[in-house]
Design an enzyme around this catalytic site. Structure first.
Site, PDB file in Angstrom:
ATOM      1  N   LYS A  82     -14.232   3.653   7.468  1.00 40.71           N
ATOM      2  CA  LYS A  82     -14.730   4.661   6.526  1.00 40.71           C
ATOM      3  C   LYS A  82     -16.235   4.523   6.324  1.00 40.71           C
ATOM      4  O   LYS A  82     -16.922   5.491   5.975  1.00 40.71           O
ATOM      5  CB  LYS A  82     -13.993   4.520   5.195  1.00 40.71           C
ATOM      6  CG  LYS A  82     -14.317   5.593   4.157  1.00 40.71           C
ATOM      7  CD  LYS A  82     -13.287   5.610   3.049  1.00 40.71           C
ATOM      8  CE  LYS A  82     -13.342   4.376   2.198  1.00 40.71           C
ATOM      9  NZ  LYS A  82     -14.487   4.367   1.266  1.00 40.71           N
ATOM     10  N   HIS A 140       0.849  -1.196   0.000  1.00 40.89           N
ATOM     11  CA  HIS A 140       0.000   0.000   0.000  1.00 40.89           C
ATOM     12  C   HIS A 140       0.883   1.244   0.000  1.00 40.89           C
ATOM     13  O   HIS A 140       1.895   1.307   0.692  1.00 40.89           O
ATOM     14  CB  HIS A 140      -0.905   0.015   1.230  1.00 40.89           C
ATOM     15  CG  HIS A 140      -2.007  -0.989   1.146  1.00 40.89           C
ATOM     16  ND1 HIS A 140      -2.708  -1.218  -0.007  1.00 40.89           N
ATOM     17  CD2 HIS A 140      -2.523  -1.837   2.063  1.00 40.89           C
ATOM     18  CE1 HIS A 140      -3.620  -2.153   0.214  1.00 40.89           C
ATOM     19  NE2 HIS A 140      -3.526  -2.551   1.464  1.00 40.89           N
TER      20      HIS A 140
END
Length: 895
Positions: A560, A161
């Site tokens: 999120k 990532h």
């Protein structure tokens, strides 16, 4: 405000430093490297650069210590006063400073570990494996504790990532400086003149300064593979067996190394680098093959050199150490396969049978690497069998020290890394599978015409089969399905594999791992699992593996989705439910935690999080993702890596202690109503923000979210689509990264203040903080997140968007959350209960402020240009990107 006189400046800096309570050795290191950086700025920067850096440094320190509007306005004015070229240089100077401070802090951690380990009366840290084993043995008995230790498994999985903001060239320079700093310590301790070393440090800092801080282009997936390999070469290859050796010494004392070890290798390394294709079109089947090949090259080279080195030392004469019959038979087989080499080695080792064998085995490892079919091993188990033949022969000949010394460490390395080094895992989105299957089921491909995507998906399965054949069955085989929402999503993987290999083709051995990410998917997980284990392929695989099953939990998307508080509670409930289901079904469950480096993505100290998990959700097995800057922070230095592995393994071992399980389950029951209230209130507050009309474009306006996509951080795109009209397509990494850059860190804390207000019982909440590990971990993590926020700077970012309602909501919640955290943890500011962390944050904060002010300047210019439909100024874009890199280094927290 007037510019400070020299006397005033010295007094200001002195007052600021005095408040940090920095250990004297660390303070000396900061001053040394800071002064050497100043020397470099005078020599290599443009005229007046050092003076301008000092102006901004003093202004931000004054604004930080005085906390007055006038001081903050002055610091802002200084940042605004620079020409654009000077602003670039100043941003680079502060970034270089952060790299040096980070190095000093790491060096101090190493110093503390060495001092503790060097004390003759040291009994190990309270969170060490030694302490954990002693406590477990006290609770369950020595035999049961040893059995649990021997079944232990710690499985870090390195991911690519894009959160490592600094270039590899910068990292290499810092590593060289780390070596010089250690030499400097040694010289001071020996009473030698360190001037020569300081000259070398200046040279290295000058190199650091002259190295471009931003990558010219995004790294390819293969570049990312090579970066991770540096961690293996420099630390993990030797650190992991050293961890085993240290633990065996705890168990066997003076007999360690002279008896068969009680420790079984419990570390397994996984990798998504080159295997994770969810949303990354640049990770292809070809890349996956290359990734596995690079990893195999590194481990096989390491094993060859180690085998050869040990062989050269085994100069044991046959008269003093006679070979066993099995060893003599092995020599005959090796000689028959490679007669010329055997003759030469025998000539150099005329009466040293154990040495001969090891040198021949080194040749076989080399042949394995070079793919010489006549000599190569087919898989690691064959190599292990040969090494154990040597070991058993040494034991039988009365040489146990040679059998269980360096040779045992080599055996541990083979058992840990095989011929593949890291178990390469494939990840793909469930929607991609469904789309390709729809194409195949419709008859596509019967005439050879497949879409590019379908052809690529099928090629992945053929690649997995190849890797298993080439490097051994553990080289690849875990297949993670992102956004698993039904049992069919998992069954689809086996259907695709059958399509890929066709009739009569070699099916890859697959462990299909569901990844539950959203709030709804976490709640549905037990039902989906109960259905999929009835599926023929799943049922068969369970039988073959002794009913072992792996389930992955996504921390970032759930956060999120419903906010950090509700996500934390939902993850706990999901783990409890899945663990209860697995126990009832007789399944050996491993939960795979998709924890990012940032607190907003489930990061934070792993050992405290492990000890807060539900009963039976760990059971001696812990797997998690490690990414970006976290990989280098935890595994970049050998001694820190050893300490980290020791801490995490200790927590994994201790998590199944009866006292820990009783504590966690009792607290979950006792505070169930508190959890329910917090869940509902925090989720509603989070929805008030993120579901407000126009939130997504406002978020992109008030943070550098769009600009982060311009940084060449990693090969993976920052978002799934092209629009920021919806958060659904925004990846969790830029979501967290952008809020951190704006000094708001919203992803790590938003909604907690409202949740605690809804409970409203401060005495009850204090009791929860003392007795409920999950709650305590949540509060402490929020404290760390809030410590890196700055309301004054946050307000300036929020002013970039024309939404006072949303800005007010964010700032009000920040104030409320901060107030509650301070009340529950004690003291008069966040992290008062974590003095070492508080010191680290305070040491950096004014310097991060300087970069934030430069970033705000650039961001305002870019937003003004966009508002007037003017093209973006590339110089302002560069300033913004330089500041993003610097703030990431300063906060040590990206995504």
């Amino acid at each position: 405000m007037h510019e400070l006189t020299r006397t005033e400046a010295i007094d200001l800096v002195g007052r600021y430093e005095a408040g940090q309570e920095i250990p004297e050795q660390m303070r000396a290191d900061v001053r040394l490297l800071g002064s050497l950086l100043g020397e470099v700025l005078r020599e290599s920067g443009s005229a007046g650069l050092f003076e301008d850096v000092e102006r901004l440094r003093l202004a931000t320190i004054q604004a930080y210590t005085d906390e007055t509007a006038e001081a903050f306005a002055h610091a802002t004015a200084v940042a605004e006063s620079f020409s654009i070229d000077r602003a670039h240089e100043v941003a680079r100077a502060f970034t270089a400073y952060f790299h040096l401070v980070n190095l000093v802090e790491e060096h101090q951690r190493v110093r503390i570990v060495r001092e503790r380990d060097g004390r003759p009366d040291s009994e190990g840290a309270a969170d060490s494996m030694e302490a954990a084993y002693a406590r477990l043995a006290d609770e369950v008995g020595e035999d049961a504790a040893l059995a649990r230790l021997q079944a232990l498994r710690f499985h870090p999985v390195f991911t690519a990532h894009p959160t490592e903001a600094r270039r590899r060239a910068i990292s290499s320079s810092i590593r060289r400086l780390a070596g010089l700093l250690q030499e400097h310590d040694d010289h001071l301790r020996d009473g030698n003149d360190p001037a020569r070393l300081e000259r070398r440090m200046v040279e290295e800092i000058d190199t650091l300064w002259r190295t471009a801080p931003l990558r010219p282009e995004k790294p390819s997936p293969v570049d990312e593979v090579r970066s991770v390999m540096a961690i293996f070469d420099e630390t993990l290859y030797t650190v992991v067996p050293a961890v085993y050796r240290r633990l065996d010494h705890v168990l066997q004392g003076e007999h360690a190394g002279g008896r068969a070890p009680l420790v079984k290798p419990f570390v397994r390394v996984g990798s998504w680098v080159g295997g994770d294709r969810d949303g990354n079109p640049f990770v292809t089947a070809s890349v996956t093959r290359k990734a596995a090949g690079i990893a195999a090259e590194h481990i096989l080279l390491g094993l060859e050199r180690t085998t050869q080195r040990i062989g050269r030392t085994l100069t044991l004469d046959a008269e003093t150490t006679p070979p066993s019959d099995a060893l003599l038979a092995l020599w005959k087989r090796l000689k028959a396969a490679d007669e010329e080499a055997a003759t030469e080695i025998a000539k150099r080792s005329p009466n040293e049978p154990h040495r001969r064998i090891l040198l021949m085995l080194a040749r076989k490892i080399d042949a394995t690497r070079l793919r010489d079919a006549d000599l190569a091993y087919r898989e690691p188990s064959e190599f292990l069998a040969d090494l154990r033949t040597v070991q058993e022969s040494l034991v039988a000949a009365g040489a146990p020290r040679q059998a269980y010394g360096h040779l045992q460490q080599l055996i541990w390395q083979v058992e840990t890394y095989g011929f593949h080094l890291a178990e390469l895992e494939v990840r793909q989105h469930s929607a991609v599978h469904a789309k390709v299957l729809a194409e195949l089921d419709a008859g596509a491909g019967s005439s050879g015409e497949l879409s590019e995507q379908a052809d690529e998906v099928l090629d992945v399965f053929r690649t997995i089969a190849f890797l298993q054949e080439r490097y051994g069955p553990n080289a690849a085989g875990r297949y993670i399905v992102s956004f698993t929402q039904s049992a069919e999503d998992l069954a689809n993987v086996h259907r695709l594999a059958r399509y890929a290999v066709g009739d009569g083709g070699r099916m890859p051995v697959l462990d299909v791992v569901p990844l539950f990410e959203t709030f709804a998917d976490l709640q549905a997980a037990p039902g989906i699992l109960a259905e999929i284990v009835q599926h023929p392929e799943f049922s068969d695989r369970l039988t073959r593996t002794g009913r072992r099953l792996e389930v992955m939990l996504g921390y970032s998307d759930s956060s999120k989705d419903v906010g950090p508080v509700a996500a934390t509670l939902a993850l706990y409930e999901a783990q409890a439910d899945i663990a209860a289901w697995a126990k009832a079904e007789g399944i050996e469950l491993t939960l795979f935690h998709g924890r990012g480096g940032a607190l907003g993505r489930g990061g934070g100290p792993a050992n405290s999080a492990i000890l807060a998990q539900p009963p039976h959700s760990v059971d001696g097995r812990f797997k998690l993702t490690e990414q970006g800057e976290v990989i280098f922070a935890r595994y970049g230095d050998p001694e820190i890596a050893m300490r980290h592995i020791d801490q995490v393994a200790a927590a994994v071992l201790l998590a199944s202690a009866p006292s820990i399980e009783r504590r966690n389950s009792g607290a979950a029951r006792k505070f169930a109503d508190v959890a329910a209230t917090m869940d509902a209130a925090s989720r509603q507050r989070f929805f008030d923000l993120v579901k407000a009309p126009g939130f997504a474009p406002w978020f992109a306006q008030v943070t550098p979210m769009e600009e982060i996509g311009l940084l060449a951080l990693g090969s993976r795109p920052a978002r799934r689509g092209l629009s920021v009209e919806s958060l659904a397509d925004l990846r969790a990494i830029p979501w967290v990264f952008a809020w951190a850059q704006a000094r708001i860190n919203l992803a790590g804390w938003f909604g907690l203040g409202t949740a605690l207000d809804a409970v409203a019982d401060e005495e009850l909440l204090r009791e929860a903080y003392e007795q409920w590990p999950l709650f305590r971990t949540m509060i402490d993590n929020v404290g760390m997140s809030l410590a890196k926020t700055d309301p004054r700077i946050a307000r300036r970012y929020l002013e970039l968007g024309d939404r006072d309602d949303l800005a007010g909501l964010v700032l009000d919640e920040m104030t409320l959350t901060r107030s509650w955290v301070i009340r529950l943890t004690g003291g008069d500011e966040v992290l008062a209960n974590k003095p070492v962390l508080q010191r680290a944050v305070k040491l950096r904060s004014p310097y991060v402020d300087a970069l934030s002010l430069l970033q705000l300047r650039a961001l305002r210019a870019l937003r003004d240009a966009a508002a007037s439909d003017s093209p973006a100024d590339p110089d302002q874009q560069r300033l913004l990107l330089l500041s993003v890199s610097g703030v990431a280094a300063g906060l040590q927290n990206t995504g």
